[in-house]
Design a protein around this motif. Structure first.
Motif: not given
Length: 194
Positions: A38-41, A64-65, A72-74, A186-187
């Protein structure tokens, strides 16, 4: 000279690892993944060794991921900006160093991860209480009996051991365990080489 002490420490670590609640780790992973989707922080924070763990989480997910995925992770580590921490601590109070940074910023899909070995760090508790008023989900990482943080958390990752060192060791295992599994799912990469 130290062999018996080494053996005792390692046995305590192994026995504690066997007591971890895998269902709760799975719940935490699902919440982190949903927040990512959901592209949350993901706000993360702690004091002392826990602050190092929080920084390490941010690094492992944001670099890393995220190196291998389009989305991207946030992760946002609230204890990494020393001037901000010092200004809040000096002008307002150390108990506000995390809550102040969250005020007016938490949005619908954001979550917080509070890390406190004792579960009773005032600044962590203040930030978590604020997050709850914003309807943000909370993952709490604790040791000992979990303290206040375990009770306030939607998902409590408690290390059931009366040792700050083993608690902090296992908090880092949570980071690397979650990262390694996401690295694979995921990767599409295996974290074990060779």
């Amino acid at each position: 000279m130290y062999k018996n002490d080494i053996k005792e420490y390692l046995e305590n670590e192994i026995n504690t690892l066997k007591k971890l609640d895998i269902t709760k780790i799975n719940q935490a992973m699902k919440l982190i993944y949903e927040t990512y989707e959901n592209q949350g922080n993901i706000y993360i924070f702690g004091n002392g060794g826990s602050s190092a763990t929080a920084s390490h989480f941010q690094n492992d997910f944001n670099k890393g991921i995220s190196e291998y995925v389009e989305k991207k992770f946030k992760f946002i580590c609230l204890n990494d900006n020393i001037p901000t921490i010092m200004a809040i601590a000096n002008d307002i109070g150390f108990g506000e160093v995390f809550r102040f940074q969250l005020k007016g910023k938490l949005e619908k899909n954001d979550i917080v991860i509070g890390i406190s070995g004792s579960g009773n760090s005032e600044n962590v508790i203040n930030a978590v209480k604020y997050a709850k008023t914003c309807n943000s989900k909370v993952i709490g990482m604790t040791g000992f009996d979990g303290g206040k943080l375990a009770k306030l958390s939607d998902i409590s990752l408690n290390v059931p051991m009366n040792s700050m060192q083993i608690t902090e060791d296992i908090h880092m295992i949570f980071d690397h365990l979650i990262m390694a599994i996401f690295y694979k799912t995921i990767c599409g990469k295996n974290h074990i080489i060779g």
